[in-house]
Design a protein around this motif. Structure first.
Motif, PDB file in Angstrom:
ATOM      1  N   ALA A 232      43.505  51.379  42.402  1.00  7.46           N
ATOM      2  CA  ALA A 232      43.658  51.864  41.023  1.00  7.46           C
ATOM      3  C   ALA A 232      42.749  51.154  40.023  1.00  7.46           C
ATOM      4  CB  ALA A 232      45.117  51.716  40.587  1.00  7.46           C
ATOM      5  N   PHE A 233      42.605  49.823  40.194  1.00  2.00           N
ATOM      6  CA  PHE A 233      41.911  49.036  39.157  1.00  2.00           C
ATOM      7  C   PHE A 233      40.758  48.179  39.685  1.00  2.00           C
ATOM      8  CE2 PHE A 233      46.407  49.508  37.860  1.00  2.00           C
ATOM      9  CZ  PHE A 233      46.224  50.259  36.712  1.00  2.00           C
ATOM     10  N   GLY A 234      40.467  48.283  40.984  1.00  4.45           N
ATOM     11  CA  GLY A 234      39.373  47.498  41.533  1.00  4.45           C
ATOM     12  C   GLY A 234      39.720  46.023  41.648  1.00  4.45           C
ATOM     13  N   LEU A 235      38.717  45.153  41.476  1.00  2.97           N
ATOM     14  CA  LEU A 235      38.910  43.712  41.651  1.00  2.97           C
ATOM     15  C   LEU A 235      39.954  43.146  40.696  1.00  2.97           C
ATOM     16  CD1 LEU A 235      38.098  41.079  43.018  1.00  2.97           C
ATOM     17  CD2 LEU A 235      36.197  40.888  41.392  1.00  2.97           C
ATOM     18  N   ASP A 236      39.998  43.640  39.456  1.00  2.04           N
ATOM     19  CA  ASP A 236      41.001  43.160  38.492  1.00  2.04           C
ATOM     20  C   ASP A 236      42.418  43.403  39.017  1.00  2.04           C
ATOM     21  OD1 ASP A 236      39.148  42.243  36.698  1.00  2.04           O
ATOM     22  OD2 ASP A 236      39.127  44.072  35.484  1.00  2.04           O
ATOM     23  N   GLY A 237      42.643  44.548  39.635  1.00  2.00           N
ATOM     24  CA  GLY A 237      43.961  44.840  40.192  1.00  2.00           C
ATOM     25  C   GLY A 237      44.327  43.896  41.316  1.00  2.00           C
ATOM     26  N   VAL A 238      43.359  43.573  42.172  1.00  2.00           N
ATOM     27  CA  VAL A 238      43.604  42.645  43.283  1.00  2.00           C
ATOM     28  C   VAL A 238      44.038  41.285  42.756  1.00  2.00           C
ATOM     29  CG1 VAL A 238      42.547  41.463  45.251  1.00  2.00           C
ATOM     30  CG2 VAL A 238      41.933  43.830  44.756  1.00  2.00           C
ATOM     31  N   ILE A 239      43.385  40.828  41.718  1.00  2.00           N
ATOM     32  CA  ILE A 239      43.645  39.499  41.163  1.00  2.00           C
ATOM     33  C   ILE A 239      45.072  39.373  40.629  1.00  2.00           C
ATOM     34  CG2 ILE A 239      43.015  37.965  39.240  1.00  2.00           C
ATOM     35  CD1 ILE A 239      40.091  38.916  39.669  1.00  2.00           C
TER      36      ILE A 239
END
Length: 450
Positions: free
Chosen positions: A410-417
């Motif tokens: 859904a949000f890319g790397l920011d979501g993973v973090i």
């Protein structure tokens, strides 16, 4: 005879919690330093790929510690309950079972690692830049597996009889040896990741030697004698019913970190290195909270076995207050010092940029994460296998892994973090609900007995 009866039964609750928890917290602080040492000195080589390789390999190394907790946390819970029920001989059988069980399983897992190394390296997502370093690190770690598993187990076993100070000393010895050897082997001799792994193994051997000496000097009411080994009479099952959920928690943490690293690798090796450093920094908050809550588990187990509900709840409430206060103070400190802390490990501009964002994200659950560990250790101390298993599977399995994958989509790397704090808060809510339900059942049983 257990020398800590007064501490378990009649000492003021703040004193009892302090005596049991402070050495355990120091032990966890030692673990923080222990884990940071490798990353710090490897970071001094200035090679982000070696830092990334150790970050990738650490979850696999942690499986040895997870399986050590199978016998350590499971054994500690069973021992404290046995002592609370005045069954000293049973406690001896449990400790001997944990001794030989941890060593035997350590040998088996070491062999599996050596035979399946290629598959393991593919699983953890090692790239062409990191696979050689990761292979070297894990090969040496595998050789030391039995010592890692035994040392982890008996650091917990000693706390089961109230010997928190001796447990702390063993951890401290292992860490000091590791920290002294790290700069010599990594930087002076130029062995890099191989030096880090060798220092780690020798440190665990030193800790194991201390625990063996403790028993040989007959300072313990427990036993590691082969003649006291017994798996029947529900000895093995009393250890496994709590040990398996506790171990599964650590194994799922390792597996979750592997999944996390695989997702991060899709954004390059630098985010992997940055998350590895950020998680090392976050260890200070998490492991001190774990130390506080693991330290009081024998108090919970003993008073549950002795049917002293009032003291059990008193320990729970006081520890919860301490956890929130400590978590808040540590979180504020981490956020303020975030850039400096990242730079301590490696002075790479890209790693620092990613690392700062990751440290802030991981701290979002810092003030309240101790409540989760308090609930888990309370449930384990009371020998409640199913609720412990539920919390274990939910936090690192059913919650964290889907959140990593879903937020990444859904949000890319920011979501993973931000997946970890999201999983933490959902787990805290679930843990509090389960604990309150168990306490209500205890009150109901107590009324029926009256």
């Amino acid at each position: 005879m257990n020398k800590n009866k007064e501490l378990f039964e009649t000492a003021p609750i703040p004193k009892a919690v302090a005596v049991m928890a402070i050495p355990t917290m120091i032990s966890m602080l030692v673990v923080v330093i222990y884990n940071m040492a490798d990353t710090f000195f490897i970071g001094q080589t200035g090679d982000p790929m070696q830092v990334a390789a150790v970050s990738l390999a650490t979850p696999v190394f942690m499986i040895f510690m997870a399986l050590g907790n199978l016998f350590g946390i499971g054994g500690s819970s069973a021992i404290s309950r046995a002592l609370g029920e005045k069954k000293a001989e049973r406690a001896k059988h449990i400790s001997s079972f944990c001794c030989y069980g941890s060593l035997g399983l350590g040998v088996i897992v070491a062999l599996i690692y050596m035979i399946g190394m290629d598959g393991i390296l593919r699983l953890i997502g090692a790239s062409e830049n990191t696979i050689g370093h990761a292979r070297t690190y894990l090969t040496y770690i595998a050789f030391g597996g039995p010592f890692i598993m035994f040392g982890t187990a008996f650091g917990n076993i000693l706390r089961g009889e109230g010997a928190a100070r001796e447990s702390m000393i063993g951890n401290l010895i292992g860490t000091v040896v590791n920290i002294v050897l790290d700069p010599i082997m990594i930087l002076v001799l130029g062995w890099g990741v191989a030096g880090a792994a060798i220092a780690t193994v020798i440190g665990n051997m030193a800790a194991s030697a201390f625990y063996l000496a403790y028993f040989m000097k007959k300072k313990s009411s427990l036993s590691i004698r082969l003649k006291d080994f017994k798996a029947g009479e529900k000895i093995a099952s009393s250890v496994m019913t709590i040990g398996i959920p506790a171990s599964l928690n650590n194994i799922l943490m390792s597996f979750a970190n592997i999944v996390l690293n695989q997702v991060l690798v899709s954004y390059g090796d630098t985010p992997v290195a940055a998350m590895g450093v950020a998680m090392k920094v976050n260890m200070l908050v998490v492991l001190l909270q774990i130390g506080l809550c693991a330290g009081i588990q024998p108090l919970i187990g003993y008073n549950y076995g002795a049917r002293n509900k009032k003291r059990l709840l008193g320990v729970f409430r006081f520890t919860g207050l301490c956890a929130v206060v400590m978590g808040t103070v540590l979180t504020v400190g981490m956020v303020i010092a975030r850039k400096t802390l990242i730079q301590v490990f490696i002075n790479d501009a890209d790693v620092i940029r990613y690392g700062i964002q990751m440290v802030i994200a991981l701290q979002l659950s810092g003030p309240f994460i101790g409540i989760l560990f308090l609930c888990i250790n309370t449930i384990q101390g009371m020998g409640k296998a199913l609720p412990s298993l539920i919390l274990t599977v939910c936090r690192q399995g059913l919650l964290f892994i889907p959140l990593v994958l879903g937020l990444n989509a859904a949000f890319g790397l920011d979501g993973v973090i931000y997946a970890q704090p999201a999983a933490d808060y959902l787990s805290i809510l679930l843990a509090v609900g389960i604990c309150l339900g168990i306490f209500k059942k205890l009150e109901h049983v107590e009324r029926e007995e009256d």
